[in-house]
Design a protein around this motif. Structure first.
Motif, PDB file in Angstrom:
ATOM      1  N   GLN A  22       0.804  -1.211   0.000  1.00 12.26           N
ATOM      2  CA  GLN A  22       0.000   0.000   0.000  1.00 12.26           C
ATOM      3  C   GLN A  22       0.844   1.271   0.000  1.00 12.26           C
ATOM      4  OE1 GLN A  22      -2.473  -0.496   3.416  1.00 12.26           O
ATOM      5  NE2 GLN A  22      -3.456  -2.322   2.626  1.00 12.26           N
ATOM      6  N   VAL A  23       2.119   1.165   0.314  1.00 11.13           N
ATOM      7  CA  VAL A  23       2.994   2.334   0.420  1.00 11.13           C
ATOM      8  C   VAL A  23       4.021   2.277  -0.705  1.00 11.13           C
ATOM      9  CG1 VAL A  23       4.662   3.515   1.888  1.00 11.13           C
ATOM     10  CG2 VAL A  23       2.697   2.377   2.921  1.00 11.13           C
ATOM     11  N   PRO A  24       4.117   3.344  -1.510  1.00 14.61           N
ATOM     12  CA  PRO A  24       5.128   3.347  -2.571  1.00 14.61           C
ATOM     13  C   PRO A  24       6.532   3.186  -1.982  1.00 14.61           C
ATOM     14  CG  PRO A  24       3.624   5.199  -2.825  1.00 14.61           C
ATOM     15  CD  PRO A  24       3.313   4.552  -1.507  1.00 14.61           C
ATOM     16  N   ALA A  25       7.418   2.582  -2.770  1.00 20.17           N
ATOM     17  CA  ALA A  25       8.784   2.310  -2.301  1.00 20.17           C
ATOM     18  C   ALA A  25       9.506   3.595  -1.891  1.00 20.17           C
ATOM     19  CB  ALA A  25       9.559   1.577  -3.382  1.00 20.17           C
ATOM     20  N   TRP A  26       9.290   4.680  -2.604  1.00 24.34           N
ATOM     21  CA  TRP A  26      10.012   5.909  -2.287  1.00 24.34           C
ATOM     22  C   TRP A  26       9.596   6.482  -0.929  1.00 24.34           C
ATOM     23  CZ3 TRP A  26       7.393  10.344  -1.354  1.00 24.34           C
ATOM     24  CH2 TRP A  26       6.096  10.442  -1.853  1.00 24.34           C
ATOM     25  N   THR A  27       8.396   6.152  -0.456  1.00 24.69           N
ATOM     26  CA  THR A  27       7.929   6.659   0.831  1.00 24.69           C
ATOM     27  C   THR A  27       8.792   6.116   1.964  1.00 24.69           C
ATOM     28  OG1 THR A  27       5.686   6.728  -0.061  1.00 24.69           O
ATOM     29  CG2 THR A  27       5.912   6.936   2.316  1.00 24.69           C
ATOM     30  N   ALA A  28       9.085   4.825   1.917  1.00 23.35           N
ATOM     31  CA  ALA A  28       9.966   4.234   2.931  1.00 23.35           C
ATOM     32  C   ALA A  28      11.360   4.829   2.817  1.00 23.35           C
ATOM     33  CB  ALA A  28      10.010   2.722   2.765  1.00 23.35           C
ATOM     34  N   GLN A  29      11.821   5.044   1.601  1.00 23.25           N
ATOM     35  CA  GLN A  29      13.140   5.634   1.403  1.00 23.25           C
ATOM     36  C   GLN A  29      13.161   7.076   1.912  1.00 23.25           C
ATOM     37  OE1 GLN A  29      14.551   6.143  -2.695  1.00 23.25           O
ATOM     38  NE2 GLN A  29      16.468   5.144  -2.062  1.00 23.25           N
ATOM     39  N   PHE A  30      12.079   7.808   1.704  1.00 27.60           N
ATOM     40  CA  PHE A  30      11.993   9.182   2.202  1.00 27.60           C
ATOM     41  C   PHE A  30      12.012   9.204   3.730  1.00 27.60           C
ATOM     42  CE2 PHE A  30       9.753  13.198   3.202  1.00 27.60           C
ATOM     43  CZ  PHE A  30      10.609  14.074   2.544  1.00 27.60           C
ATOM     44  N   LEU A  32      13.529   6.996   5.616  1.00 29.18           N
ATOM     45  CA  LEU A  32      14.937   6.762   5.957  1.00 29.18           C
ATOM     46  C   LEU A  32      15.761   8.031   5.780  1.00 29.18           C
ATOM     47  CD1 LEU A  32      15.834   3.283   4.386  1.00 29.18           C
ATOM     48  CD2 LEU A  32      15.941   3.919   6.797  1.00 29.18           C
ATOM     49  N   TYR A  33      15.466   8.766   4.720  1.00 26.47           N
ATOM     50  CA  TYR A  33      16.157  10.026   4.450  1.00 26.47           C
ATOM     51  C   TYR A  33      15.933  11.017   5.588  1.00 26.47           C
ATOM     52  CZ  TYR A  33      16.646  14.663   2.259  1.00 26.47           C
ATOM     53  OH  TYR A  33      16.958  15.967   1.992  1.00 26.47           O
ATOM     54  N   LEU A  34      14.697  11.161   6.027  1.00 18.65           N
ATOM     55  CA  LEU A  34      14.412  12.072   7.139  1.00 18.65           C
ATOM     56  C   LEU A  34      15.074  11.590   8.426  1.00 18.65           C
ATOM     57  CD1 LEU A  34      10.645  12.935   6.526  1.00 18.65           C
ATOM     58  CD2 LEU A  34      12.655  14.354   6.044  1.00 18.65           C
ATOM     59  N   GLY A  35      15.035  10.291   8.672  1.00 19.64           N
ATOM     60  CA  GLY A  35      15.676   9.740   9.868  1.00 19.64           C
ATOM     61  C   GLY A  35      17.178   9.938   9.856  1.00 19.64           C
ATOM     62  N   SER A  36      17.801   9.715   8.711  1.00 22.68           N
ATOM     63  CA  SER A  36      19.250   9.911   8.627  1.00 22.68           C
ATOM     64  C   SER A  36      19.610  11.388   8.775  1.00 22.68           C
ATOM     65  CB  SER A  36      19.804   9.348   7.320  1.00 22.68           C
ATOM     66  OG  SER A  36      19.362  10.093   6.210  1.00 22.68           O
ATOM     67  N   GLY A  37      18.759  12.253   8.264  1.00 16.56           N
ATOM     68  CA  GLY A  37      18.976  13.688   8.462  1.00 16.56           C
ATOM     69  C   GLY A  37      18.873  14.064   9.929  1.00 16.56           C
ATOM     70  N   GLY A  38      17.934  13.445  10.629  1.00 16.45           N
ATOM     71  CA  GLY A  38      17.815  13.672  12.067  1.00 16.45           C
ATOM     72  C   GLY A  38      19.051  13.228  12.819  1.00 16.45           C
ATOM     73  N   ILE A  39      19.614  12.097  12.417  1.00 13.17           N
ATOM     74  CA  ILE A  39      20.852  11.616  13.050  1.00 13.17           C
ATOM     75  C   ILE A  39      21.994  12.586  12.764  1.00 13.17           C
ATOM     76  CG2 ILE A  39      22.599   9.791  12.986  1.00 13.17           C
ATOM     77  CD1 ILE A  39      20.245   7.821  12.487  1.00 13.17           C
ATOM     78  N   ALA A  40      22.058  13.105  11.537  1.00  9.05           N
ATOM     79  CA  ALA A  40      23.096  14.075  11.185  1.00  9.05           C
ATOM     80  C   ALA A  40      22.959  15.352  12.016  1.00  9.05           C
ATOM     81  CB  ALA A  40      23.048  14.395   9.692  1.00  9.05           C
ATOM     82  N   VAL A  41      21.733  15.788  12.244  1.00  9.39           N
ATOM     83  CA  VAL A  41      21.501  16.971  13.089  1.00  9.39           C
ATOM     84  C   VAL A  41      21.956  16.688  14.514  1.00  9.39           C
ATOM     85  CG1 VAL A  41      19.688  18.406  14.130  1.00  9.39           C
ATOM     86  CG2 VAL A  41      19.662  17.966  11.674  1.00  9.39           C
ATOM     87  N   TRP A 135      13.570  19.157  -1.655  1.00 11.58           N
ATOM     88  CA  TRP A 135      14.114  18.957  -2.994  1.00 11.58           C
ATOM     89  C   TRP A 135      15.397  18.139  -2.968  1.00 11.58           C
ATOM     90  CZ3 TRP A 135      14.399  24.816  -2.991  1.00 11.58           C
ATOM     91  CH2 TRP A 135      15.696  25.296  -2.762  1.00 11.58           C
ATOM     92  N   ASN A 136      16.125  18.158  -1.839  1.00  9.76           N
ATOM     93  CA  ASN A 136      17.358  17.375  -1.763  1.00  9.76           C
ATOM     94  C   ASN A 136      17.114  15.887  -1.903  1.00  9.76           C
ATOM     95  OD1 ASN A 136      19.271  19.336  -1.620  1.00  9.76           O
ATOM     96  ND2 ASN A 136      19.501  19.264   0.578  1.00  9.76           N
ATOM     97  N   PHE A 137      16.006  15.393  -1.373  1.00  6.88           N
ATOM     98  CA  PHE A 137      15.730  13.966  -1.500  1.00  6.88           C
ATOM     99  C   PHE A 137      15.796  13.553  -2.969  1.00  6.88           C
ATOM    100  CE2 PHE A 137      12.663  10.546  -2.342  1.00  6.88           C
ATOM    101  CZ  PHE A 137      13.254   9.530  -1.618  1.00  6.88           C
ATOM    102  N   PHE A 138      15.136  14.303  -3.831  1.00  7.41           N
ATOM    103  CA  PHE A 138      15.093  13.969  -5.244  1.00  7.41           C
ATOM    104  C   PHE A 138      16.430  14.248  -5.933  1.00  7.41           C
ATOM    105  CE2 PHE A 138      10.737  14.728  -3.922  1.00  7.41           C
ATOM    106  CZ  PHE A 138      10.181  13.511  -4.285  1.00  7.41           C
ATOM    107  N   PHE A 143      20.667  12.727  -8.849  1.00 12.36           N
ATOM    108  CA  PHE A 143      21.864  13.456  -9.275  1.00 12.36           C
ATOM    109  C   PHE A 143      23.097  12.989  -8.519  1.00 12.36           C
ATOM    110  CE2 PHE A 143      24.737  17.105  -8.465  1.00 12.36           C
ATOM    111  CZ  PHE A 143      25.277  17.219  -9.730  1.00 12.36           C
ATOM    112  N   VAL A 144      23.033  12.931  -7.215  1.00  9.74           N
ATOM    113  CA  VAL A 144      24.224  12.642  -6.413  1.00  9.74           C
ATOM    114  C   VAL A 144      24.571  11.162  -6.444  1.00  9.74           C
ATOM    115  CG1 VAL A 144      25.237  12.698  -4.100  1.00  9.74           C
ATOM    116  CG2 VAL A 144      23.928  14.655  -4.939  1.00  9.74           C
TER     117      VAL A 144
END
Length: 146
Positions: A22-30, A32-41, A135-138, A143-144
């Motif tokens: 029910q959840v698109p694959a990019w949602t789980a990846q997003f 993870l992206y937010l969680g990793s950003g939180g760890i970086a903060v 926009w960084n997620f995309f 790109f990166v």
């Protein structure tokens, strides 16, 4: 000759009830992206305050903590969020270029929000930062870490 009934019709797309379906694959990846950003903060701010507690000059503490947050975010995004191996130098160069772009874009957006839309400096900073997070997620994905 025995009489047999026809086989039941085959459903071309079986129904599933799992959350993954029910959840698109990019949602789980997003997420993870937010969680990793939180760890970086946490790396950034945690090391900053730890260095201050160790009586390190605040400017030096800021430089060290920013570097830890920056490298932490890069490594978490590369290996955890986008699961990319190899091409370390290429990915790091693009990551650095994107961060230079982000500083310029975030500053221009901040100026526009404060000067033209008359938001407060704090609100403008938060909104310009939030835009880059989105926009960084995309940009990281396409790109990166390609």
């Amino acid at each position: 000759m025995p009489c047999s009934s026809p086989p039941p019709p085959v459903d071309p797309e079986p129904q599933t009830t799992t959350v993954d379906a029910q959840v698109p694959a990019w949602t789980a990846q997003f997420a993870l992206y937010l969680g990793s950003g939180g760890i970086a903060v946490l790396l950034d701010f945690g090391s900053y305050f730890a260095l201050l507690a160790a009586d390190v000059w605040y400017v030096a503490a800021n430089l060290v903590s920013n570097a830890l947050g920056f490298f932490g975010a890069f490594l978490l995004h590369k290996y955890i969020v986008f699961r990319k191996r190899g091409m370390l130098a290429s990915h790091f160069l693009r990551y650095c270029l994107l961060n230079v772009f982000n500083i310029a874009a975030q500053t221009l957006l901040l100026i526009a929000l404060v000067e033209w839309l008359h938001l407060g400096e704090g609100d403008g900073k938060f909104l310009s930062w939030a835009a880059t997070v989105l926009w960084n997620f995309f940009l990281y994905k396409f790109f990166v870490y390609v």
